[in-house]
Scaffold this motif. Structure first.
Motif, PDB file in Angstrom:
ATOM      1  N   VAL A   1       0.841  -1.211   0.000  1.00  7.64           N
ATOM      2  CA  VAL A   1       0.000   0.000   0.000  1.00  7.64           C
ATOM      3  C   VAL A   1       0.869   1.252   0.000  1.00  7.64           C
ATOM      4  N   TYR A   2       1.929   1.238   0.769  1.00  3.24           N
ATOM      5  CA  TYR A   2       2.818   2.397   0.843  1.00  3.24           C
ATOM      6  C   TYR A   2       3.445   2.698  -0.509  1.00  3.24           C
ATOM      7  N   TYR A   3       4.001   1.674  -1.147  1.00  3.66           N
ATOM      8  CA  TYR A   3       4.626   1.889  -2.450  1.00  3.66           C
ATOM      9  C   TYR A   3       3.589   2.318  -3.486  1.00  3.66           C
ATOM     10  N   ALA A   4       2.373   1.804  -3.362  1.00  6.68           N
ATOM     11  CA  ALA A   4       1.313   2.196  -4.299  1.00  6.68           C
ATOM     12  C   ALA A   4       0.977   3.678  -4.145  1.00  6.68           C
ATOM     13  N   THR A   5       0.945   4.156  -2.883  1.00  7.49           N
ATOM     14  CA  THR A   5       0.647   5.582  -2.682  1.00  7.49           C
ATOM     15  C   THR A   5       1.767   6.462  -3.220  1.00  7.49           C
ATOM     16  N   VAL A   6       2.993   6.007  -3.119  1.00  5.25           N
ATOM     17  CA  VAL A   6       4.119   6.758  -3.674  1.00  5.25           C
ATOM     18  C   VAL A   6       3.974   6.861  -5.189  1.00  5.25           C
ATOM     19  N   VAL A   7       3.652   5.742  -5.824  1.00  8.47           N
ATOM     20  CA  VAL A   7       3.468   5.742  -7.277  1.00  8.47           C
ATOM     21  C   VAL A   7       2.292   6.633  -7.657  1.00  8.47           C
ATOM     22  N   TRP A   8       1.194   6.520  -6.880  1.00  9.03           N
ATOM     23  CA  TRP A   8       0.006   7.348  -7.159  1.00  9.03           C
ATOM     24  C   TRP A   8       0.337   8.837  -7.035  1.00  9.03           C
ATOM     25  N   ALA A   9       1.072   9.210  -5.988  1.00  5.12           N
ATOM     26  CA  ALA A   9       1.426  10.613  -5.795  1.00  5.12           C
ATOM     27  C   ALA A   9       2.284  11.129  -6.941  1.00  5.12           C
ATOM     28  N   ALA A  10       3.235  10.330  -7.381  1.00  8.71           N
ATOM     29  CA  ALA A  10       4.091  10.746  -8.490  1.00  8.71           C
ATOM     30  C   ALA A  10       3.268  10.919  -9.766  1.00  8.71           C
ATOM     31  N   ALA A  11       2.356   9.964 -10.007  1.00  4.50           N
ATOM     32  CA  ALA A  11       1.511  10.065 -11.196  1.00  4.50           C
ATOM     33  C   ALA A  11       0.593  11.280 -11.124  1.00  4.50           C
ATOM     34  N   TYR A  12       0.065  11.567  -9.928  1.00  2.00           N
ATOM     35  CA  TYR A  12      -0.841  12.712  -9.756  1.00  2.00           C
ATOM     36  C   TYR A  12      -0.114  14.022 -10.027  1.00  2.00           C
ATOM     37  N   VAL A  13       1.096  14.145  -9.517  1.00  4.30           N
ATOM     38  CA  VAL A  13       1.882  15.364  -9.723  1.00  4.30           C
ATOM     39  C   VAL A  13       2.146  15.597 -11.204  1.00  4.30           C
ATOM     40  N   ILE A  14       2.337  14.513 -11.930  1.00  4.91           N
ATOM     41  CA  ILE A  14       2.605  14.632 -13.372  1.00  4.91           C
ATOM     42  C   ILE A  14       1.332  14.932 -14.151  1.00  4.91           C
ATOM     43  N   ALA A  15       0.217  14.320 -13.757  1.00  6.01           N
ATOM     44  CA  ALA A  15      -1.015  14.424 -14.544  1.00  6.01           C
ATOM     45  C   ALA A  15      -1.835  15.668 -14.231  1.00  6.01           C
ATOM     46  N   TYR A  16      -1.800  16.148 -12.971  1.00  2.50           N
ATOM     47  CA  TYR A  16      -2.682  17.241 -12.557  1.00  2.50           C
ATOM     48  C   TYR A  16      -1.863  18.453 -12.112  1.00  2.50           C
ATOM     49  N   PRO A  17      -2.525  19.641 -12.037  1.00  2.00           N
ATOM     50  CA  PRO A  17      -1.834  20.818 -11.510  1.00  2.00           C
ATOM     51  C   PRO A  17      -1.313  20.537 -10.104  1.00  2.00           C
ATOM     52  N   ALA A  18      -0.057  20.896  -9.870  1.00  2.00           N
ATOM     53  CA  ALA A  18       0.523  20.530  -8.586  1.00  2.00           C
ATOM     54  C   ALA A  18       1.458  21.597  -8.025  1.00  2.00           C
TER      55      ALA A  18
ATOM     56  N   PRO B   1       3.057  25.126  -7.462  1.00  3.87           N
ATOM     57  CA  PRO B   1       2.736  26.549  -7.650  1.00  3.87           C
ATOM     58  C   PRO B   1       3.896  27.298  -8.293  1.00  3.87           C
ATOM     59  N   LEU B   2       3.550  28.160  -9.244  1.00  2.00           N
ATOM     60  CA  LEU B   2       4.535  29.034  -9.880  1.00  2.00           C
ATOM     61  C   LEU B   2       4.239  30.476  -9.465  1.00  2.00           C
ATOM     62  N   ILE B   3       4.825  31.444 -10.154  1.00  2.00           N
ATOM     63  CA  ILE B   3       4.647  32.844  -9.765  1.00  2.00           C
ATOM     64  C   ILE B   3       3.205  33.300  -9.966  1.00  2.00           C
ATOM     65  N   SER B   4       2.635  33.036 -11.147  1.00  2.00           N
ATOM     66  CA  SER B   4       1.287  33.508 -11.452  1.00  2.00           C
ATOM     67  C   SER B   4       0.283  32.386 -11.650  1.00  2.00           C
ATOM     68  N   LYS B   5       0.728  31.162 -11.671  1.00  2.00           N
ATOM     69  CA  LYS B   5      -0.166  30.029 -11.847  1.00  2.00           C
ATOM     70  C   LYS B   5       0.547  28.773 -11.349  1.00  2.00           C
ATOM     71  N   ALA B   6      -0.096  27.641 -11.537  1.00  2.00           N
ATOM     72  CA  ALA B   6       0.513  26.370 -11.151  1.00  2.00           C
ATOM     73  C   ALA B   6       0.789  25.547 -12.406  1.00  2.00           C
ATOM     74  N   THR B   7       1.634  24.517 -12.254  1.00  2.00           N
ATOM     75  CA  THR B   7       1.851  23.621 -13.394  1.00  2.00           C
ATOM     76  C   THR B   7       0.513  23.023 -13.816  1.00  2.00           C
ATOM     77  N   THR B   8       0.294  22.932 -15.099  1.00  2.00           N
ATOM     78  CA  THR B   8      -1.012  22.505 -15.612  1.00  2.00           C
ATOM     79  C   THR B   8      -1.202  21.000 -15.588  1.00  2.00           C
ATOM     80  N   GLY B   9      -0.117  20.231 -15.621  1.00  2.00           N
ATOM     81  CA  GLY B   9      -0.253  18.779 -15.661  1.00  2.00           C
ATOM     82  C   GLY B   9      -0.556  18.289 -17.073  1.00  2.00           C
ATOM     83  N   LEU B  10      -0.265  16.999 -17.299  1.00  2.00           N
ATOM     84  CA  LEU B  10      -0.461  16.445 -18.643  1.00  2.00           C
ATOM     85  C   LEU B  10      -1.922  16.435 -19.062  1.00  2.00           C
ATOM     86  N   LEU B  11      -2.846  16.307 -18.094  1.00  2.00           N
ATOM     87  CA  LEU B  11      -4.272  16.238 -18.441  1.00  2.00           C
ATOM     88  C   LEU B  11      -4.896  17.624 -18.641  1.00  2.00           C
ATOM     89  N   GLY B  12      -4.202  18.670 -18.233  1.00  2.39           N
ATOM     90  CA  GLY B  12      -4.721  20.023 -18.406  1.00  2.39           C
ATOM     91  C   GLY B  12      -5.983  20.311 -17.612  1.00  2.39           C
TER      92      GLY B  12
END
Length: 289
Positions: free
Chosen positions: A36-53, A55-66
Motif C-alpha cells: 500500500v505504501y509503495y502504491a501511494t508513492v506511485v500514485w502521488a508521483a503520477a498525480y503530480v505529473i497528470a494534474y496541476p501541482a 505553484p509558480l509565480i502567477s499560476k501552477a503547473t497545468t499537468g499532462l491532463l490540463g
C-alpha cells in the motif's frame, strides 16, 4: 557476520543496535502495508505529473491532463446558463402580466426574483419584505403607485424620486411649516389621525378646524376623503399603514417638515429581465393586485 541475537522476552531477533541497554527488535513491516505504501508513492508521483501541482509565480503547473477546477466550474455555470436560456428569452420578450399567465415562466421568474431580492432589496424592505419605518411593506395590499404587475415593474425599473432616471416616480409633499401656523398644523394632524381612529380624546372643535385646513391644503393630493391618489403617489390616510408613525405628533412632524425617501432605479443596474423577475416575485408576495 555476527550471529543474530534473539530477544528473550519477545522471541524476536534484534537488529544488533543497542542504546543504554535497550535493544532494537527487528520487526519488519507487514507485506500488505509495504504494498500500500509503495502504491501511494506511485500514485502521488503520477498525480503530480497528470494534474496541476507545483505553484509558480502567477499560476501552477497545468499537468499532462490540463485539468482545471475553475474550468470545471465554468463548464457547469455555462451548462446552467444554457439550461435557463429559453426561460430568460421568454421573460425578455414578454410583459410581466404575460409572464404571470405562463405557469413555467412564472415559476422560474419567481425563484429568480426571490434570489435577486435577497441581494438587492432586503437592505431596505427586510428579508421578509415586511418593510421598516420609511420603507414600505410589500406583503400588504396598500400601494402608493399601484399594485398591478406593470405598476410594480415600473416602480422597480425607474425608482422613486431618483434624479438620475427621467421616468422616475415623483411625488413631493410640501413643507407646511412655513405655510401654516403651529396650531393649524396640530389641528390638521389631529384630524388626519382621526381618519384612522387615532385622534384620542380630540374635541369636536379641533377636528372641525383640522378638517377645514385639510380641505384647503391637503385634499388636492390625498382626496377629500383622505384615501389618497395613486397617480400622485399620495398615500391613503384612512388605513393603519404609516411610513413615519401614526400618532398626531408624528403626523404633525411630517406635515411640518416631510421626509422624502428615495428608491433607486434598478433597470439600468440589473437589466430588464431581472427587473421583471423582481416584479413577478414582489407581486407573488400576496399584496399584488
Amino acid at each position: 557476520m555476527s550471529e543474530k541475537q534473539i530477544d528473550e522476552i519477545s522471541g524476536v531477533s534484534t537488529t544488533g543496535h543497542e542504546w543504554d541497554g535497550i535493544k532494537e527488535l527487528d520487526n519488519p513491516m507487514p507485506r500488505w502495508w509495504l504494498i500500500v505504501y509503495y502504491a501511494t508513492v506511485v500514485w502521488a508521483a503520477a498525480y503530480v505529473i497528470a494534474y496541476p501541482a507545483w505553484p509558480l509565480i502567477s499560476k501552477a503547473t497545468t499537468g499532462l491532463l490540463g485539468y482545471s477546477s475553475r474550468g470545471e466550474v465554468r463548464q457547469e455555470l455555462d451548462a446552467a446558463q444554457a439550461a435557463k436560456a429559453d426561460y430568460v428569452a421568454g421573460i425578455r420578450d414578454k410583459t410581466v402580466a404575460q409572464i404571470l399567465a405562463d405557469e413555467k415562466l412564472r415559476t422560474f421568474a419567481t425563484a429568480a426574483g426571490a434570489a435577486a431580492f435577497k441581494v438587492n432589496c432586503v437592505q431596505c424592505h427586510g428579508s421578509g419584505a415586511q418593510g421598516s419605518p420609511g420603507y414600505p411593506n410589500l406583503n400588504d395590499d396598500e400601494w402608493l403607485w399601484g399594485g398591478k404587475p406593470e405598476d410594480i415593474h415600473k416602480t422597480i425599473a425607474h425608482g422613486v424620486r431618483f434624479a438620475e432616471d427621467a421616468d422616475t416616480r415623483v411625488s413631493e409633499m410640501p413643507a407646511f411649516g412655513g405655510m401654516l401656523e403651529p396650531k393649524q398644523i396640530t389641528d390638521v394632524a389631529t384630524y388626519v389621525a382621526s381618519l384612522s381612529g387615532r385622534a384620542g380624546d380630540a374635541t369636536p372643535a379641533v377636528l372641525s378646524a383640522g378638517k377645514e385646513i385639510f380641505a384647503q391644503n391637503c385634499a388636492a393630493c390625498h382626496g377629500a376623503d383622505g384615501k389618497g391618489n395613486r397617480e400622485l403617489g399620495a398615500p391613503n390616510l384612512t388605513d393603519a399603514i404609516w411610513f413615519y408613525g401614526s400618532s398626531p405628533e408624528a403626523i404633525a412632524q411630517q406635515i411640518r417638515a416631510p421626509k422624502h425617501g428615495v428608491m433607486p432605479a434598478w433597470s439600468a443596474r440589473l437589466g430588464d429581465v431581472t427587473v421583471k423577475e423582481l416584479a413577478v416575485y414582489v407581486h407573488s408576495l400576496g399584496g399584488g393586485e
